[in-house]
Scaffold this motif. Structure first.
Motif, PDB file in Angstrom:
ATOM      1  N   UNK A 173       0.837  -1.198   0.000  1.00 15.08           N
ATOM      2  CA  UNK A 173       0.000   0.000   0.000  1.00 15.08           C
ATOM      3  C   UNK A 173       0.873   1.249   0.000  1.00 15.08           C
ATOM      4  N   UNK A 174       0.517   2.209  -0.844  1.00 18.11           N
ATOM      5  CA  UNK A 174       1.161   3.519  -0.852  1.00 18.11           C
ATOM      6  C   UNK A 174       0.144   4.561  -0.399  1.00 18.11           C
ATOM      7  N   UNK A 175       0.519   5.357   0.609  1.00 20.51           N
ATOM      8  CA  UNK A 175      -0.309   6.477   1.050  1.00 20.51           C
ATOM      9  C   UNK A 175       0.373   7.749   0.564  1.00 20.51           C
ATOM     10  N   UNK A 176      -0.203   8.394  -0.436  1.00 27.21           N
ATOM     11  CA  UNK A 176       0.442   9.525  -1.112  1.00 27.21           C
ATOM     12  C   UNK A 176      -0.300  10.810  -0.775  1.00 27.21           C
ATOM     13  N   UNK A 177       0.390  11.742  -0.113  1.00 27.69           N
ATOM     14  CA  UNK A 177      -0.206  13.044   0.232  1.00 27.69           C
ATOM     15  C   UNK A 177       0.091  14.046  -0.864  1.00 27.69           C
ATOM     16  N   UNK A 178      -0.963  14.761  -1.303  1.00 25.66           N
ATOM     17  CA  UNK A 178      -0.828  15.817  -2.320  1.00 25.66           C
ATOM     18  C   UNK A 178      -1.985  16.783  -2.112  1.00 25.66           C
ATOM     19  N   UNK A 179      -2.243  17.671  -3.051  1.00 22.61           N
ATOM     20  CA  UNK A 179      -3.363  18.603  -2.893  1.00 22.61           C
ATOM     21  C   UNK A 179      -4.311  18.535  -4.078  1.00 22.61           C
ATOM     22  N   UNK A 180      -5.555  18.863  -3.798  1.00 20.08           N
ATOM     23  CA  UNK A 180      -6.561  19.071  -4.832  1.00 20.08           C
ATOM     24  C   UNK A 180      -7.298  20.350  -4.481  1.00 20.08           C
ATOM     25  N   UNK A 181      -7.244  21.320  -5.392  1.00 17.21           N
ATOM     26  CA  UNK A 181      -7.870  22.638  -5.177  1.00 17.21           C
ATOM     27  C   UNK A 181      -7.418  23.255  -3.854  1.00 17.21           C
ATOM     28  N   UNK A 182      -6.127  23.098  -3.541  1.00 17.39           N
ATOM     29  CA  UNK A 182      -5.557  23.722  -2.353  1.00 17.39           C
ATOM     30  C   UNK A 182      -5.758  22.979  -1.049  1.00 17.39           C
ATOM     31  N   UNK A 183      -6.489  21.853  -1.089  1.00 19.65           N
ATOM     32  CA  UNK A 183      -6.742  21.066   0.128  1.00 19.65           C
ATOM     33  C   UNK A 183      -5.849  19.842   0.154  1.00 19.65           C
ATOM     34  N   UNK A 184      -5.231  19.600   1.295  1.00 19.82           N
ATOM     35  CA  UNK A 184      -4.380  18.419   1.452  1.00 19.82           C
ATOM     36  C   UNK A 184      -5.247  17.159   1.451  1.00 19.82           C
ATOM     37  N   UNK A 185      -4.864  16.193   0.611  1.00 20.27           N
ATOM     38  CA  UNK A 185      -5.576  14.919   0.542  1.00 20.27           C
ATOM     39  C   UNK A 185      -4.553  13.787   0.513  1.00 20.27           C
ATOM     40  N   UNK A 186      -5.003  12.603   0.860  1.00 21.48           N
ATOM     41  CA  UNK A 186      -4.209  11.400   0.658  1.00 21.48           C
ATOM     42  C   UNK A 186      -4.933  10.501  -0.329  1.00 21.48           C
ATOM     43  N   UNK A 187      -4.204  10.052  -1.334  1.00 20.47           N
ATOM     44  CA  UNK A 187      -4.694   9.030  -2.244  1.00 20.47           C
ATOM     45  C   UNK A 187      -3.948   7.746  -1.922  1.00 20.47           C
ATOM     46  N   UNK A 188      -4.678   6.681  -1.650  1.00 27.80           N
ATOM     47  CA  UNK A 188      -4.062   5.398  -1.333  1.00 27.80           C
ATOM     48  C   UNK A 188      -4.097   4.502  -2.569  1.00 27.80           C
ATOM     49  N   UNK A 189      -2.958   3.887  -2.871  1.00 25.82           N
ATOM     50  CA  UNK A 189      -2.803   3.073  -4.076  1.00 25.82           C
ATOM     51  C   UNK A 189      -2.288   1.703  -3.681  1.00 25.82           C
ATOM     52  N   UNK A 190      -2.917   0.648  -4.224  1.00 27.47           N
ATOM     53  CA  UNK A 190      -2.477  -0.710  -3.949  1.00 27.47           C
ATOM     54  C   UNK A 190      -2.567  -1.528  -5.237  1.00 27.47           C
ATOM     55  N   UNK A 191      -2.117  -2.769  -5.160  1.00 20.02           N
ATOM     56  CA  UNK A 191      -2.123  -3.639  -6.329  1.00 20.02           C
ATOM     57  C   UNK A 191      -1.037  -4.677  -6.217  1.00 20.02           C
ATOM     58  N   UNK A 192      -0.552  -5.153  -7.361  1.00 19.93           N
ATOM     59  CA  UNK A 192       0.523  -6.131  -7.371  1.00 19.93           C
ATOM     60  C   UNK A 192       1.824  -5.529  -6.850  1.00 19.93           C
ATOM     61  N   UNK A 193       2.673  -6.366  -6.252  1.00 14.14           N
ATOM     62  CA  UNK A 193       3.900  -5.884  -5.624  1.00 14.14           C
ATOM     63  C   UNK A 193       4.787  -5.140  -6.620  1.00 14.14           C
ATOM     64  N   UNK A 194       4.950  -5.663  -7.821  1.00 12.34           N
ATOM     65  CA  UNK A 194       5.831  -5.035  -8.810  1.00 12.34           C
ATOM     66  C   UNK A 194       5.307  -3.670  -9.223  1.00 12.34           C
ATOM     67  N   UNK A 195       4.023  -3.581  -9.531  1.00 14.34           N
ATOM     68  CA  UNK A 195       3.457  -2.303  -9.969  1.00 14.34           C
ATOM     69  C   UNK A 195       3.526  -1.255  -8.862  1.00 14.34           C
ATOM     70  N   UNK A 196       3.230  -1.650  -7.631  1.00 12.10           N
ATOM     71  CA  UNK A 196       3.268  -0.701  -6.514  1.00 12.10           C
ATOM     72  C   UNK A 196       4.700  -0.211  -6.283  1.00 12.10           C
TER      73      UNK A 196
END
Length: 289
Positions: free
Chosen positions: A175-198
């Motif tokens: 699992x990757x927990x990636x912090x970034x912004x959308x329209x100036x608001x801090x958000x986290x997008x979580x990404x998962x999947x196969x080990x190689x792709x992640x």
């Protein structure tokens, strides 16, 4: 070339294998040669022969700046294929972009978005999403989520990345927990999947995290207080009342933080928003409270 194979980059550069069959090599010497990248393989050729690395064998790709022991090049890409590690420094600027594009374009991953918004955990489920590197901006990763949501994740806007293992949809997954912004608001997008792709996605998004690292920043208490307030979603115009400071004092803090690339001015006098570096500092400060 094989059926369905097409050339992406043909350039010159330098390369060296630093780990072979799991063993670190001591006789490290950069070899000048030709670097050919297709959608299926990478070929490193010298006058003495060539080495072919199938892209399907790559399990990790990370970009690095020059370090003391490798001072013959300004930057390089570290490629891991099984138990072998090779460093490649290509003259063509598009080499890294095309490599990531060949490895990641159109793959399907699991996404939870937004998993966190403004510091508050959201009740969001996992969905399938198709990943694509933006055609016009190689530093933007696009996620088309099955429910219809479209997420633009700017690599330069990434504040922090957390890599974990977690049970997702009944199976233990990376699992990757990636912090970034959308329209100036801090958000986290979580990404998962196969080990190689992640692992490959992690190598890409951590470039933004490294550029915005807060390790070298030493702030005054009032500067940290302002950052924490902004991170919590307080309007820049309400900051003086919220932190108990005069307007002029807050303006001075804004000026210092803008100069340090921690805040970005949005409008002249005086609306600002947190840069990725500022969000990283504020998040650390709140965690320490």
């Amino acid at each position: 070339m094989a059926d369905g194979e097409h050339a992406l980059v043909d350039t010159k550069g330098k390369f060296v294998q630093v780990v072979k069959d799991g063993r670190k090599r001591n006789d490290i010497e950069w070899l000048p040669g030709r670097i050919l990248l297709s959608n299926k393989r990478l070929v490193l050729a010298t006058n003495d022969g060539k080495r072919t690395i199938p892209l399907s064998k790559l399990t990790s790709v990370t970009a690095s700046q020059m370090n003391q022991s490798l001072a013959q090049v300004d930057s390089y890409v570290k490629l891991q294929a099984g138990r072998d590690v090779t460093l490649v420094s290509a003259k063509a600027e598009e080499f890294q972009e095309e490599l990531y594009r060949a490895l990641l374009d159109q793959i399907v991953v699991l996404v939870k978005h937004p998993a966190v918004e403004g510091g508050v955990v959201q009740d969001t489920g996992w969905e399938k999403a198709r990943l694509k590197l933006d055609d016009e901006n190689e530093d933007t990763l696009n996620l088309a989520i099955a429910s219809g949501t479209f997420v633009e994740l700017d690599i330069d806007d990434v504040g922090t990345v957390e890599a974990k293992q977690k049970e997702i949809r009944g199976a233990e997954r990376p699992l990757l927990e990636v912090e970034h912004t959308i329209d100036g608001t801090s958000v986290e997008t979580h990404i998962s999947g196969g080990r190689r792709h992640v692992s490959l996605i992690e190598g890409l998004v951590r470039q933004g995290e490294q550029r915005n690292a807060a390790d070298d920043v030493d702030l005054e208490p009032e500067e940290t207080q302002v950052l924490m307030a902004l991170y919590s979603g307080i309007s820049p115009f309400k900051i003086p009342d919220f932190v108990g400071m005069d307007v002029d004092e807050v303006e001075d803090v804004y000026d210092r933080l803008i100069e340090a690339d921690i805040l970005e001015p949005v409008r002249t006098r005086r609306e600002i928003e947190l840069e990725a570096r500022g969000r990283s500092i504020a998040g650390d400060a709140i965690a320490d409270q």
